[in-house]
Design a protein around this motif. Structure first.
Motif, PDB file in Angstrom:
ATOM      1  N   LEU A 153      62.291  65.556  -1.686  1.00 40.82           N
ATOM      2  CA  LEU A 153      63.449  66.423  -1.903  1.00 40.82           C
ATOM      3  C   LEU A 153      64.016  66.941  -0.580  1.00 40.82           C
ATOM      4  O   LEU A 153      65.230  67.058  -0.421  1.00 40.82           O
ATOM      5  CB  LEU A 153      63.099  67.573  -2.846  1.00 40.82           C
ATOM      6  N   ASN A 154      63.157  67.231   0.379  1.00 42.27           N
ATOM      7  CA  ASN A 154      63.641  67.628   1.709  1.00 42.27           C
ATOM      8  C   ASN A 154      64.445  66.500   2.336  1.00 42.27           C
ATOM      9  O   ASN A 154      65.493  66.730   2.946  1.00 42.27           O
ATOM     10  CB  ASN A 154      62.479  68.001   2.619  1.00 42.27           C
ATOM     11  N   TYR A 155      63.966  65.277   2.169  1.00 45.22           N
ATOM     12  CA  TYR A 155      64.643  64.100   2.722  1.00 45.22           C
ATOM     13  C   TYR A 155      66.022  63.914   2.095  1.00 45.22           C
ATOM     14  O   TYR A 155      67.022  63.751   2.811  1.00 45.22           O
ATOM     15  CB  TYR A 155      63.771  62.867   2.498  1.00 45.22           C
ATOM     16  N   VAL A 156      66.090  63.938   0.760  1.00 44.16           N
ATOM     17  CA  VAL A 156      67.394  63.706   0.129  1.00 44.16           C
ATOM     18  C   VAL A 156      68.348  64.872   0.372  1.00 44.16           C
ATOM     19  O   VAL A 156      69.557  64.677   0.471  1.00 44.16           O
ATOM     20  CB  VAL A 156      67.288  63.365  -1.380  1.00 44.16           C
ATOM     21  N   GLN A 157      67.819  66.070   0.524  1.00 43.41           N
ATOM     22  CA  GLN A 157      68.681  67.208   0.861  1.00 43.41           C
ATOM     23  C   GLN A 157      69.225  67.039   2.279  1.00 43.41           C
ATOM     24  O   GLN A 157      70.402  67.263   2.523  1.00 43.41           O
ATOM     25  CB  GLN A 157      67.925  68.527   0.736  1.00 43.41           C
ATOM     26  N   ALA A 158      68.386  66.624   3.209  1.00 48.97           N
ATOM     27  CA  ALA A 158      68.829  66.419   4.595  1.00 48.97           C
ATOM     28  C   ALA A 158      69.886  65.325   4.688  1.00 48.97           C
ATOM     29  O   ALA A 158      70.783  65.393   5.532  1.00 48.97           O
ATOM     30  CB  ALA A 158      67.627  66.074   5.482  1.00 48.97           C
ATOM     31  N   LYS A 159      69.802  64.330   3.827  1.00 49.40           N
ATOM     32  CA  LYS A 159      70.801  63.255   3.805  1.00 49.40           C
ATOM     33  C   LYS A 159      72.098  63.701   3.135  1.00 49.40           C
ATOM     34  O   LYS A 159      73.091  62.980   3.176  1.00 49.40           O
ATOM     35  CB  LYS A 159      70.251  62.040   3.055  1.00 49.40           C
ATOM     36  N   ALA A 187      62.705  71.000  -7.947  1.00 46.71           N
ATOM     37  CA  ALA A 187      61.313  71.294  -7.581  1.00 46.71           C
ATOM     38  C   ALA A 187      60.681  72.270  -8.580  1.00 46.71           C
ATOM     39  O   ALA A 187      59.563  72.041  -9.034  1.00 46.71           O
ATOM     40  CB  ALA A 187      61.236  71.847  -6.156  1.00 46.71           C
ATOM     41  N   ALA A 188      61.408  73.304  -8.928  1.00 46.97           N
ATOM     42  CA  ALA A 188      60.882  74.299  -9.876  1.00 46.97           C
ATOM     43  C   ALA A 188      60.630  73.682 -11.248  1.00 46.97           C
ATOM     44  O   ALA A 188      59.605  73.947 -11.885  1.00 46.97           O
ATOM     45  CB  ALA A 188      61.841  75.477  -9.990  1.00 46.97           C
ATOM     46  N   SER A 189      61.523  72.821 -11.694  1.00 56.30           N
ATOM     47  CA  SER A 189      61.371  72.170 -12.994  1.00 56.30           C
ATOM     48  C   SER A 189      60.137  71.284 -13.030  1.00 56.30           C
ATOM     49  O   SER A 189      59.344  71.322 -13.977  1.00 56.30           O
ATOM     50  CB  SER A 189      62.598  71.328 -13.341  1.00 56.30           C
ATOM     51  N   VAL A 190      59.961  70.490 -11.998  1.00 55.83           N
ATOM     52  CA  VAL A 190      58.816  69.583 -11.969  1.00 55.83           C
ATOM     53  C   VAL A 190      57.513  70.371 -11.866  1.00 55.83           C
ATOM     54  O   VAL A 190      56.545  70.059 -12.555  1.00 55.83           O
ATOM     55  CB  VAL A 190      58.952  68.557 -10.815  1.00 55.83           C
ATOM     56  N   MET A 191      57.480  71.394 -11.055  1.00 56.54           N
ATOM     57  CA  MET A 191      56.262  72.186 -10.902  1.00 56.54           C
ATOM     58  C   MET A 191      55.919  72.913 -12.202  1.00 56.54           C
ATOM     59  O   MET A 191      54.753  73.031 -12.562  1.00 56.54           O
ATOM     60  CB  MET A 191      56.404  73.198  -9.764  1.00 56.54           C
ATOM     61  N   GLU A 192      56.941  73.362 -12.917  1.00 50.32           N
ATOM     62  CA  GLU A 192      56.706  74.024 -14.193  1.00 50.32           C
ATOM     63  C   GLU A 192      56.097  73.049 -15.204  1.00 50.32           C
ATOM     64  O   GLU A 192      55.125  73.374 -15.890  1.00 50.32           O
ATOM     65  CB  GLU A 192      58.011  74.600 -14.743  1.00 50.32           C
ATOM     66  N   VAL A 193      56.651  71.861 -15.292  1.00 49.59           N
ATOM     67  CA  VAL A 193      56.129  70.848 -16.204  1.00 49.59           C
ATOM     68  C   VAL A 193      54.695  70.471 -15.827  1.00 49.59           C
ATOM     69  O   VAL A 193      53.838  70.297 -16.689  1.00 49.59           O
ATOM     70  CB  VAL A 193      57.039  69.594 -16.217  1.00 49.59           C
ATOM     71  N   ALA A 194      54.434  70.372 -14.528  1.00 47.35           N
ATOM     72  CA  ALA A 194      53.099  70.008 -14.057  1.00 47.35           C
ATOM     73  C   ALA A 194      52.105  71.149 -14.196  1.00 47.35           C
ATOM     74  O   ALA A 194      50.889  70.951 -14.102  1.00 47.35           O
ATOM     75  CB  ALA A 194      53.162  69.555 -12.596  1.00 47.35           C
ATOM     76  N   GLY A 195      52.598  72.359 -14.402  1.00 44.10           N
ATOM     77  CA  GLY A 195      51.721  73.507 -14.562  1.00 44.10           C
ATOM     78  C   GLY A 195      51.179  74.073 -13.273  1.00 44.10           C
ATOM     79  O   GLY A 195      50.183  74.763 -13.262  1.00 44.10           O
ATOM     80  N   ILE A 196      51.860  73.762 -12.138  1.00 41.71           N
ATOM     81  CA  ILE A 196      51.387  74.287 -10.858  1.00 41.71           C
ATOM     82  C   ILE A 196      52.447  75.134 -10.175  1.00 41.71           C
ATOM     83  O   ILE A 196      52.291  75.506  -9.038  1.00 41.71           O
ATOM     84  CB  ILE A 196      50.892  73.167  -9.914  1.00 41.71           C
ATOM     85  N   GLY A 197      53.506  75.424 -10.846  1.00 44.66           N
ATOM     86  CA  GLY A 197      54.597  76.177 -10.238  1.00 44.66           C
ATOM     87  C   GLY A 197      54.518  77.635 -10.456  1.00 44.66           C
ATOM     88  O   GLY A 197      53.669  78.229 -10.993  1.00 44.66           O
ATOM     89  N   LEU A 254      47.677  66.433  -8.700  1.00 50.24           N
ATOM     90  CA  LEU A 254      48.878  67.271  -8.819  1.00 50.24           C
ATOM     91  C   LEU A 254      49.319  67.809  -7.466  1.00 50.24           C
ATOM     92  O   LEU A 254      50.517  67.866  -7.167  1.00 50.24           O
ATOM     93  CB  LEU A 254      48.636  68.429  -9.786  1.00 50.24           C
ATOM     94  N   GLU A 255      48.371  68.196  -6.636  1.00 48.52           N
ATOM     95  CA  GLU A 255      48.717  68.705  -5.309  1.00 48.52           C
ATOM     96  C   GLU A 255      49.383  67.622  -4.472  1.00 48.52           C
ATOM     97  O   GLU A 255      50.379  67.869  -3.790  1.00 48.52           O
ATOM     98  CB  GLU A 255      47.477  69.245  -4.598  1.00 48.52           C
ATOM     99  N   VAL A 256      48.847  66.405  -4.524  1.00 48.33           N
ATOM    100  CA  VAL A 256      49.432  65.291  -3.773  1.00 48.33           C
ATOM    101  C   VAL A 256      50.836  65.000  -4.283  1.00 48.33           C
ATOM    102  O   VAL A 256      51.769  64.811  -3.499  1.00 48.33           O
ATOM    103  CB  VAL A 256      48.529  64.037  -3.852  1.00 48.33           C
ATOM    104  N   ALA A 257      51.009  64.987  -5.603  1.00 47.17           N
ATOM    105  CA  ALA A 257      52.328  64.744  -6.182  1.00 47.17           C
ATOM    106  C   ALA A 257      53.311  65.842  -5.771  1.00 47.17           C
ATOM    107  O   ALA A 257      54.477  65.568  -5.461  1.00 47.17           O
ATOM    108  CB  ALA A 257      52.238  64.645  -7.694  1.00 47.17           C
ATOM    109  N   SER A 258      52.840  67.062  -5.737  1.00 40.82           N
ATOM    110  CA  SER A 258      53.683  68.190  -5.329  1.00 40.82           C
ATOM    111  C   SER A 258      54.150  68.035  -3.890  1.00 40.82           C
ATOM    112  O   SER A 258      55.322  68.239  -3.572  1.00 40.82           O
ATOM    113  CB  SER A 258      52.896  69.496  -5.481  1.00 40.82           C
ATOM    114  N   TRP A 259      53.238  67.679  -2.995  1.00 38.94           N
ATOM    115  CA  TRP A 259      53.603  67.485  -1.587  1.00 38.94           C
ATOM    116  C   TRP A 259      54.579  66.327  -1.431  1.00 38.94           C
ATOM    117  O   TRP A 259      55.542  66.410  -0.682  1.00 38.94           O
ATOM    118  CB  TRP A 259      52.381  67.243  -0.730  1.00 38.94           C
ATOM    119  N   ALA A 260      54.325  65.232  -2.149  1.00 39.02           N
ATOM    120  CA  ALA A 260      55.214  64.065  -2.071  1.00 39.02           C
ATOM    121  C   ALA A 260      56.608  64.418  -2.569  1.00 39.02           C
ATOM    122  O   ALA A 260      57.613  64.055  -1.951  1.00 39.02           O
ATOM    123  CB  ALA A 260      54.638  62.901  -2.865  1.00 39.02           C
ATOM    124  N   LEU A 261      56.675  65.137  -3.672  1.00 39.90           N
ATOM    125  CA  LEU A 261      57.969  65.553  -4.203  1.00 39.90           C
ATOM    126  C   LEU A 261      58.697  66.455  -3.217  1.00 39.90           C
ATOM    127  O   LEU A 261      59.892  66.288  -2.973  1.00 39.90           O
ATOM    128  CB  LEU A 261      57.785  66.278  -5.539  1.00 39.90           C
TER     129      LEU A 261
END
Length: 95
Positions: free
Chosen positions: A67-73, A85-95, A56-63
């Motif tokens: 997201l930083n990349y697509v926002q910068a573009k 980011a908040a939605s995914v972290m909530e579903v994953a239970g680490i947010g 989960l931590e690795v997935a969180s960092w990758a996400l």
């Protein structure tokens, strides 16, 4: 006695507790430490939980990097990035 296992780039310390085992996952090169502070009934249950948490931590960092990349573009706004980011972290239970 603590037991140390390696899992990809992570080290997992399994710590005996009165009622079972807890875990600490850490990345030496990042000085990062994570734990859910739960005592699991067996060594194997704690190891499985530790591996899931590391994943989960690795997935969180990758996400976060994606997201930083697509926002910068300019593909998404800062508000969209935070919402996703908040939605995914909530579903994953680490947010």
């Amino acid at each position: 006695m603590d037991a140390r296992k390696s899992y990809y780039a992570w080290f997992i310390d399994l710590v005996p507790e009165t009622a079972g085992y807890s875990f600490k996952c850490w990345l030496p090169e990042r000085n990062s430490l994570v734990s859910d502070r739960t005592v699991y009934p067996s060594f194997d249950a704690a190891l499985i939980a530790a591996k899931e948490r590391a994943d989960l931590e690795v997935a969180s960092w990758a996400l976060s990097h994606f997201l930083n990349y697509v926002q910068a573009k300019g593909t998404i706004s800062a508000e969209e990035r935070e919402s996703l980011a908040a939605s995914v972290m909530e579903v994953a239970g680490i947010g």
